[in-house]
Design a protein around this motif. Structure first.
Motif, PDB file in Angstrom:
ATOM      1  N   GLY A  49       0.817  -1.203   0.000  1.00 15.37           N
ATOM      2  CA  GLY A  49       0.000   0.000   0.000  1.00 15.37           C
ATOM      3  C   GLY A  49       0.854   1.257   0.000  1.00 15.37           C
ATOM      4  O   GLY A  49       2.079   1.210   0.126  1.00 15.37           O
ATOM      5  N   THR A  50       0.200   2.401  -0.136  1.00 11.41           N
ATOM      6  CA  THR A  50       0.930   3.670  -0.225  1.00 11.41           C
ATOM      7  C   THR A  50       1.378   4.202   1.121  1.00 11.41           C
ATOM      8  O   THR A  50       2.299   5.015   1.200  1.00 11.41           O
ATOM      9  CB  THR A  50       0.048   4.732  -0.906  1.00 11.41           C
ATOM     10  OG1 THR A  50      -1.166   4.875  -0.160  1.00 11.41           O
ATOM     11  CG2 THR A  50      -0.273   4.337  -2.338  1.00 11.41           C
ATOM     12  N   ASN A  51       0.695   3.767   2.194  1.00 12.14           N
ATOM     13  CA  ASN A  51       1.058   4.264   3.529  1.00 12.14           C
ATOM     14  C   ASN A  51       0.480   3.335   4.583  1.00 12.14           C
ATOM     15  O   ASN A  51      -0.490   2.598   4.327  1.00 12.14           O
ATOM     16  CB  ASN A  51       0.517   5.678   3.747  1.00 12.14           C
ATOM     17  CG  ASN A  51       0.963   6.264   5.076  1.00 12.14           C
ATOM     18  OD1 ASN A  51       2.151   6.225   5.402  1.00 12.14           O
ATOM     19  ND2 ASN A  51       0.036   6.794   5.848  1.00 12.14           N
ATOM     20  N   TYR A  52       1.081   3.362   5.775  1.00 13.02           N
ATOM     21  CA  TYR A  52       0.575   2.577   6.898  1.00 13.02           C
ATOM     22  C   TYR A  52       0.610   3.466   8.123  1.00 13.02           C
ATOM     23  O   TYR A  52       1.680   3.740   8.669  1.00 13.02           O
ATOM     24  CB  TYR A  52       1.428   1.325   7.100  1.00 13.02           C
ATOM     25  CG  TYR A  52       0.882   0.384   8.154  1.00 13.02           C
ATOM     26  CD1 TYR A  52      -0.309  -0.308   7.939  1.00 13.02           C
ATOM     27  CD2 TYR A  52       1.566   0.193   9.346  1.00 13.02           C
ATOM     28  CE1 TYR A  52      -0.807  -1.176   8.899  1.00 13.02           C
ATOM     29  CE2 TYR A  52       1.069  -0.679  10.314  1.00 13.02           C
ATOM     30  CZ  TYR A  52      -0.113  -1.366  10.085  1.00 13.02           C
ATOM     31  OH  TYR A  52      -0.608  -2.218  11.032  1.00 13.02           O
ATOM     32  N   GLY A  53      -0.543   3.964   8.530  1.00 15.32           N
ATOM     33  CA  GLY A  53      -0.595   4.984   9.569  1.00 15.32           C
ATOM     34  C   GLY A  53      -0.801   4.474  10.975  1.00 15.32           C
ATOM     35  O   GLY A  53      -0.908   5.270  11.909  1.00 15.32           O
ATOM     36  N   ALA A  54      -0.853   3.153  11.164  1.00 10.46           N
ATOM     37  CA  ALA A  54      -1.092   2.605  12.502  1.00 10.46           C
ATOM     38  C   ALA A  54       0.176   2.639  13.349  1.00 10.46           C
ATOM     39  O   ALA A  54       1.294   2.686  12.837  1.00 10.46           O
ATOM     40  CB  ALA A  54      -1.594   1.169  12.387  1.00 10.46           C
ATOM     41  N   SER A  55      -0.011   2.605  14.655  1.00  9.83           N
ATOM     42  CA  SER A  55       1.128   2.561  15.568  1.00  9.83           C
ATOM     43  C   SER A  55       1.887   1.249  15.417  1.00  9.83           C
ATOM     44  O   SER A  55       1.283   0.194  15.147  1.00  9.83           O
ATOM     45  CB  SER A  55       0.643   2.697  17.018  1.00  9.83           C
ATOM     46  OG  SER A  55       1.688   2.413  17.927  1.00  9.83           O
ATOM     47  N   ARG A  56       3.187   1.305  15.615  1.00 10.86           N
ATOM     48  CA  ARG A  56       3.987   0.085  15.607  1.00 10.86           C
ATOM     49  C   ARG A  56       3.634  -0.825  16.783  1.00 10.86           C
ATOM     50  O   ARG A  56       4.011  -2.002  16.811  1.00 10.86           O
ATOM     51  CB  ARG A  56       5.476   0.437  15.662  1.00 10.86           C
ATOM     52  CG  ARG A  56       6.061   1.036  14.392  1.00 10.86           C
ATOM     53  CD  ARG A  56       6.278  -0.007  13.310  1.00 10.86           C
ATOM     54  NE  ARG A  56       7.180  -1.061  13.716  1.00 10.86           N
ATOM     55  CZ  ARG A  56       8.514  -0.983  13.679  1.00 10.86           C
ATOM     56  NH1 ARG A  56       9.099   0.123  13.269  1.00 10.86           N
ATOM     57  NH2 ARG A  56       9.253  -2.005  14.048  1.00 10.86           N
ATOM     58  N   LYS A  57       2.912  -0.286  17.773  1.00 15.34           N
ATOM     59  CA  LYS A  57       2.511  -1.085  18.937  1.00 15.34           C
ATOM     60  C   LYS A  57       1.125  -1.706  18.759  1.00 15.34           C
ATOM     61  O   LYS A  57       0.600  -2.343  19.673  1.00 15.34           O
ATOM     62  CB  LYS A  57       2.552  -0.217  20.194  1.00 15.34           C
ATOM     63  CG  LYS A  57       3.958   0.264  20.551  1.00 15.34           C
ATOM     64  CD  LYS A  57       3.969   1.078  21.831  1.00 15.34           C
ATOM     65  CE  LYS A  57       5.374   1.517  22.188  1.00 15.34           C
ATOM     66  NZ  LYS A  57       5.425   2.300  23.449  1.00 15.34           N
ATOM     67  N   SER A  58       0.539  -1.508  17.592  1.00 12.99           N
ATOM     68  CA  SER A  58      -0.788  -2.052  17.314  1.00 12.99           C
ATOM     69  C   SER A  58      -0.778  -3.582  17.400  1.00 12.99           C
ATOM     70  O   SER A  58       0.262  -4.227  17.242  1.00 12.99           O
ATOM     71  CB  SER A  58      -1.242  -1.615  15.921  1.00 12.99           C
ATOM     72  OG  SER A  58      -2.401  -2.311  15.523  1.00 12.99           O
ATOM     73  N   ASN A  59      -1.951  -4.181  17.613  1.00  9.72           N
ATOM     74  CA  ASN A  59      -2.034  -5.648  17.653  1.00  9.72           C
ATOM     75  C   ASN A  59      -1.868  -6.273  16.274  1.00  9.72           C
ATOM     76  O   ASN A  59      -1.571  -7.462  16.157  1.00  9.72           O
ATOM     77  CB  ASN A  59      -3.374  -6.091  18.269  1.00  9.72           C
ATOM     78  CG  ASN A  59      -4.567  -5.604  17.476  1.00  9.72           C
ATOM     79  OD1 ASN A  59      -4.601  -4.442  17.047  1.00  9.72           O
ATOM     80  ND2 ASN A  59      -5.552  -6.471  17.279  1.00  9.72           N
ATOM     81  N   ILE A  60      -2.044  -5.480  15.207  1.00 14.98           N
ATOM     82  CA  ILE A  60      -1.789  -5.942  13.839  1.00 14.98           C
ATOM     83  C   ILE A  60      -0.478  -5.314  13.375  1.00 14.98           C
ATOM     84  O   ILE A  60      -0.364  -4.083  13.323  1.00 14.98           O
ATOM     85  CB  ILE A  60      -2.941  -5.555  12.875  1.00 14.98           C
ATOM     86  CG1 ILE A  60      -4.255  -6.162  13.348  1.00 14.98           C
ATOM     87  CG2 ILE A  60      -2.613  -5.989  11.455  1.00 14.98           C
ATOM     88  CD1 ILE A  60      -4.252  -7.680  13.384  1.00 14.98           C
ATOM     89  N   ARG A  61       0.484  -6.152  13.034  1.00 17.89           N
ATOM     90  CA  ARG A  61       1.822  -5.652  12.701  1.00 17.89           C
ATOM     91  C   ARG A  61       2.301  -6.235  11.375  1.00 17.89           C
ATOM     92  O   ARG A  61       1.984  -7.367  11.022  1.00 17.89           O
ATOM     93  CB  ARG A  61       2.802  -6.002  13.832  1.00 17.89           C
ATOM     94  CG  ARG A  61       2.326  -5.469  15.182  1.00 17.89           C
ATOM     95  CD  ARG A  61       3.290  -5.722  16.302  1.00 17.89           C
ATOM     96  NE  ARG A  61       2.731  -5.246  17.567  1.00 17.89           N
ATOM     97  CZ  ARG A  61       3.406  -5.208  18.715  1.00 17.89           C
ATOM     98  NH1 ARG A  61       4.666  -5.636  18.754  1.00 17.89           N
ATOM     99  NH2 ARG A  61       2.815  -4.757  19.813  1.00 17.89           N
TER     100      ARG A  61
END
Length: 349
Positions: A49-61
């Protein structure tokens, strides 16, 4: 004078329908307009994808982050690495992470604002001699407070890279060193690993290197390199967890474009040597062996180059009250004809 373009500035740019040679910027390896590199990047965008805006601490990594950080750590020679969305953010994370009661901040000459953090314990110095004197006083008067010395590996005046003479004069075994290697990562050192190994061999108390990956590696991202314990402590902060990460496509490209990086570094070395060989004199310029930037302060030289359809980096930095920063930058994207034209113009002054 500022010029506005409608496309990325490669080795040639168009200004008011006139063609100019461009020897500026920080695209040292000429990757941004390289078709093979672009194709790798595009394939990674399709996957991640063009970007990934979630936190690196998210449950999906996304696993590419750990893979790229392990790859970069091995390349640079550090125990560990974390990536961020920019070199500036990387520098600020380090500065904020070290801003504790047990540290005092000391800024070497010409340190980039990415490392700046205004505290009551921050001191800036214009020479390494005054920095050295202040450190000795600090160590004597406040032995419990560990000095942190911030510096740019490459700050274009030649104070640091490649010899680091001023740095070597400091009591390194008692210092934490924070080094911004934005202009070295990807282009200098073994396999483009920057200065980490060189400075580590000087045996500081602790070494942290940070910087942009956009200049040498051609992708928007930043990184921090250091010991496992230091990287782990920075990774656990709200600063890191609350910030959006670099695009995963960018980090995947770092790994997949390894052979292109290798070829481009060889071309950059050749082009830099070719420039120096065909220039009658380097006396007008301040430069560092092994780096493709050639700085100067003569504003008339800017006008002369522009009158000959050559544009170089030239603006007041970091703010409008700063002196004019002018720099000829050789890139891997330049041809021999480009460089010969530049040399002939300079030789004709």
């Amino acid at each position: 004078m500022a010029y506005y373009l409608n496309s990325f500035p490669g080795n040639h740019i168009s200004i008011q329908k006139e063609n100019y040679l461009y020897f500026g910027g920080t695209a040292y390896l000429g990757l941004q307009t390289d078709v093979d590199f672009q194709n790798i990047f595009i394939e990674n965008i399709k996957k991640y994808g063009t970007n990934y805006g979630a936190s690196r601490k998210s449950n999906i990594r996304i696993s590419i982050y750990d893979e790229a950080e392990a790859y970069l750590s091995q390349l640079v020679g550090s125990e560990a690495c974390i990536s961020l969305s920019s070199g500036y953010l990387a520098g600020q994370l380090v500065a904020h992470g070290l801003n504790t009661k047990k540290h005092g901040f000391f800024y070497a000459p010409n340190t980039h604002s990415a490392l700046s953090l205004s505290t009551s314990k921050s001191q800036s110095f214009s020479t390494y001699q005054t920095l050295k004197e202040a450190l000795h006083v600090h160590l004597k008067q406040k032995p419990i407070e560990i000095p942190v010395v911030f510096l740019d590996a490459i700050e274009f005046s030649g104070n640091n890279f490649p010899d680091f003479k001023g740095l070597k004069s400091l009591p390194l075994s008692e210092l934490v060193l924070v080094v911004d290697d934005s202009h070295g990562l990807g282009i200098i050192g073994e396999h483009g690993g920057g200065v980490y190994k060189t400075i580590k061999d000087l045996n500081p108390k602790e070494l942290i290197v940070c910087g942009s990956l956009g200049k040498g590696f051609g992708v928007q991202a930043g990184a921090i390199f250091g010991s496992k314990s230091r990287i782990s402590s920075l990774e656990s902060t709200a600063f890191f967890g609350g910030s959006s990460p670099a695009s995963p496509a960018n980090l995947a490209t770092l790994i997949h474009a390894e052979e292109i990086y290798k070829t481009k570094r060889k071309q950059l070395e050749y082009n830099t040597t070719f420039f120096k060989k065909h220039l009658d004199s380097l006396n007008k310029f301040q430069y560092m062996e092994g780096h493709p930037a050639f700085s100067f302060i003569d504003e008339d030289l800017n006008d002369y180059l522009e009158s000959n359809r050559i544009i170089v980096t030239s603006f007041r930095y970091p703010d409008i009250n700063s002196p004019m920063m002018s720099r000829i930058v050789i890139s891997a994207g330049h041809t021999e004809a480009d460089i010969l034209k530049l040399c002939n113009v300079l030789n004709g002054m």
